[in-house]
Design a protein around this motif. Sequence first.
Motif, PDB file in Angstrom:
ATOM      1  N   ASP A 130      17.373 -36.226 108.389  1.00 56.37           N
ATOM      2  CA  ASP A 130      18.729 -35.692 108.566  1.00 56.37           C
ATOM      3  C   ASP A 130      19.489 -36.416 109.670  1.00 56.37           C
ATOM      4  N   ASN A 131      18.770 -36.911 110.671  1.00 54.42           N
ATOM      5  CA  ASN A 131      19.423 -37.581 111.793  1.00 54.42           C
ATOM      6  C   ASN A 131      19.974 -38.955 111.416  1.00 54.42           C
ATOM      7  N   THR A 132      19.494 -39.514 110.298  1.00 53.16           N
ATOM      8  CA  THR A 132      19.964 -40.847 109.900  1.00 53.16           C
ATOM      9  C   THR A 132      21.230 -40.769 109.050  1.00 53.16           C
ATOM     10  N   HIS A 133      21.627 -39.552 108.649  1.00 55.12           N
ATOM     11  CA  HIS A 133      22.855 -39.384 107.872  1.00 55.12           C
ATOM     12  C   HIS A 133      24.040 -39.307 108.837  1.00 55.12           C
ATOM     13  N   SER A 134      24.151 -40.312 109.675  1.00 54.11           N
ATOM     14  CA  SER A 134      25.224 -40.349 110.661  1.00 54.11           C
ATOM     15  C   SER A 134      26.139 -41.523 110.355  1.00 54.11           C
ATOM     16  N   VAL A 135      27.335 -41.473 110.936  1.00 59.72           N
ATOM     17  CA  VAL A 135      28.286 -42.575 110.729  1.00 59.72           C
ATOM     18  C   VAL A 135      27.805 -43.753 111.567  1.00 59.72           C
ATOM     19  N   THR A 136      27.116 -44.687 110.899  1.00 57.58           N
ATOM     20  CA  THR A 136      26.467 -45.799 111.598  1.00 57.58           C
ATOM     21  C   THR A 136      26.956 -47.129 111.041  1.00 57.58           C
ATOM     22  N   GLY A 137      27.274 -48.046 111.945  1.00 59.24           N
ATOM     23  CA  GLY A 137      27.757 -49.359 111.540  1.00 59.24           C
ATOM     24  C   GLY A 137      29.027 -49.694 112.289  1.00 59.24           C
ATOM     25  N   THR A 138      29.844 -50.571 111.709  1.00 57.85           N
ATOM     26  CA  THR A 138      31.110 -50.971 112.319  1.00 57.85           C
ATOM     27  C   THR A 138      32.233 -50.570 111.362  1.00 57.85           C
ATOM     28  N   PRO A 139      33.241 -49.798 111.837  1.00 56.28           N
ATOM     29  CA  PRO A 139      34.201 -49.137 110.951  1.00 56.28           C
ATOM     30  C   PRO A 139      34.729 -49.957 109.785  1.00 56.28           C
ATOM     31  N   TYR A 140      35.263 -51.163 110.016  1.00 60.56           N
ATOM     32  CA  TYR A 140      35.957 -51.887 108.945  1.00 60.56           C
ATOM     33  C   TYR A 140      35.017 -52.384 107.843  1.00 60.56           C
ATOM     34  N   TRP A 141      33.729 -52.425 108.121  1.00 61.23           N
ATOM     35  CA  TRP A 141      32.745 -52.893 107.136  1.00 61.23           C
ATOM     36  C   TRP A 141      31.952 -51.725 106.518  1.00 61.23           C
ATOM     37  N   MET A 142      32.337 -50.519 106.837  1.00 59.14           N
ATOM     38  CA  MET A 142      31.525 -49.348 106.505  1.00 59.14           C
ATOM     39  C   MET A 142      31.805 -48.827 105.093  1.00 59.14           C
ATOM     40  N   PRO A 157      32.076 -46.042 101.995  1.00 59.59           N
ATOM     41  CA  PRO A 157      32.595 -44.667 101.993  1.00 59.59           C
ATOM     42  C   PRO A 157      31.515 -43.603 102.120  1.00 59.59           C
ATOM     43  N   GLU A 158      30.354 -43.820 101.487  1.00 59.55           N
ATOM     44  CA  GLU A 158      29.295 -42.799 101.562  1.00 59.55           C
ATOM     45  C   GLU A 158      28.723 -42.679 102.966  1.00 59.55           C
ATOM     46  N   VAL A 159      28.790 -43.767 103.744  1.00 60.23           N
ATOM     47  CA  VAL A 159      28.326 -43.716 105.141  1.00 60.23           C
ATOM     48  C   VAL A 159      29.310 -42.894 105.974  1.00 60.23           C
ATOM     49  N   ILE A 160      30.608 -43.122 105.745  1.00 62.28           N
ATOM     50  CA  ILE A 160      31.636 -42.380 106.476  1.00 62.28           C
ATOM     51  C   ILE A 160      31.530 -40.891 106.177  1.00 62.28           C
ATOM     52  N   ILE A 200      39.369 -46.083 103.769  1.00 69.64           N
ATOM     53  CA  ILE A 200      38.172 -46.529 103.033  1.00 69.64           C
ATOM     54  C   ILE A 200      37.710 -45.432 102.083  1.00 69.64           C
ATOM     55  N   VAL A 201      37.758 -44.191 102.565  1.00 71.61           N
ATOM     56  CA  VAL A 201      37.320 -43.058 101.742  1.00 71.61           C
ATOM     57  C   VAL A 201      38.345 -42.731 100.657  1.00 71.61           C
ATOM     58  N   CYS A 221      31.251 -55.211  94.410  1.00 69.53           N
ATOM     59  CA  CYS A 221      30.799 -54.711  95.720  1.00 69.53           C
ATOM     60  C   CYS A 221      31.494 -53.416  96.096  1.00 69.53           C
ATOM     61  N   PHE A 222      32.765 -53.266  95.659  1.00 69.51           N
ATOM     62  CA  PHE A 222      33.585 -52.145  96.098  1.00 69.51           C
ATOM     63  C   PHE A 222      33.628 -50.986  95.102  1.00 69.51           C
ATOM     64  N   LYS A 223      32.625 -50.878  94.237  1.00 64.90           N
ATOM     65  CA  LYS A 223      32.553 -49.700  93.370  1.00 64.90           C
ATOM     66  C   LYS A 223      32.370 -48.471  94.268  1.00 64.90           C
ATOM     67  N   LYS A 224      33.242 -47.491  94.094  1.00 61.27           N
ATOM     68  CA  LYS A 224      33.263 -46.335  95.005  1.00 61.27           C
ATOM     69  C   LYS A 224      31.965 -45.536  94.943  1.00 61.27           C
TER      70      LYS A 224
END
Length: 218
Positions: free
Chosen positions: A110-122, A124-127, A167-168, A190-193
Amino acid sequence: MQKIDLLKNLNHKNIVKYLGSIKTETHLYIILEYVENGSLASIIKPDKFGPFPESLVAVYIAQVLEGLVYLHEQGVVHRDIKGANILTTKEGIVKLADFGVSIKLSEADDNTHSVTGTPYWMAPEVIEMSEVCVASDIWSVGCTVIELLTGVPPYYDLQPMPALFRIVQDENPPIPDNLSPGITDFLHQCFKKDARLRPDAKTLLSHPWIKNSRPVVC
């Protein structure tokens, strides 16, 4: 130490090699392979090479995909693919670097379901913190393609929070108009939602834009 455990088991020509570590009372030093040409993000700066042509982007992205095929087969999600984390040697070999936020799917909780990465490359499912999956790296590859072509990732004219919202909300990130049909189709893949519909790294290696750019070995 968890990242060291992850890194030391990785062995692929397109991934920066872990060589060892030194632990003192106050610091932990991680020793990595030296990659002399630095990152692609530094090379595309206006005071250096500048944005790359499509043909060169394809050569680099093919190697990124090779590295991701290996990573994903090991059950590892990088979670921060971008130009700054793609290093290159003087021979033009690309190596994925900075595994600071990478995760093994077998260790995800559960702790890994966080907003992780760099915003502009992130992705939608991560956000939306909905899932941890290898497909998120594929979305980031698409953002990196645009970064290498234009010098900046999608939505770079926005502040990080509005960019995450777009992005979302948007069907896909804005794709430059002046691109060839091949690279445009690659970006749409690459950008399939829906992350489940995105092709994996191995499939993208067979995409015509990538295949047509690779040298033929006789």
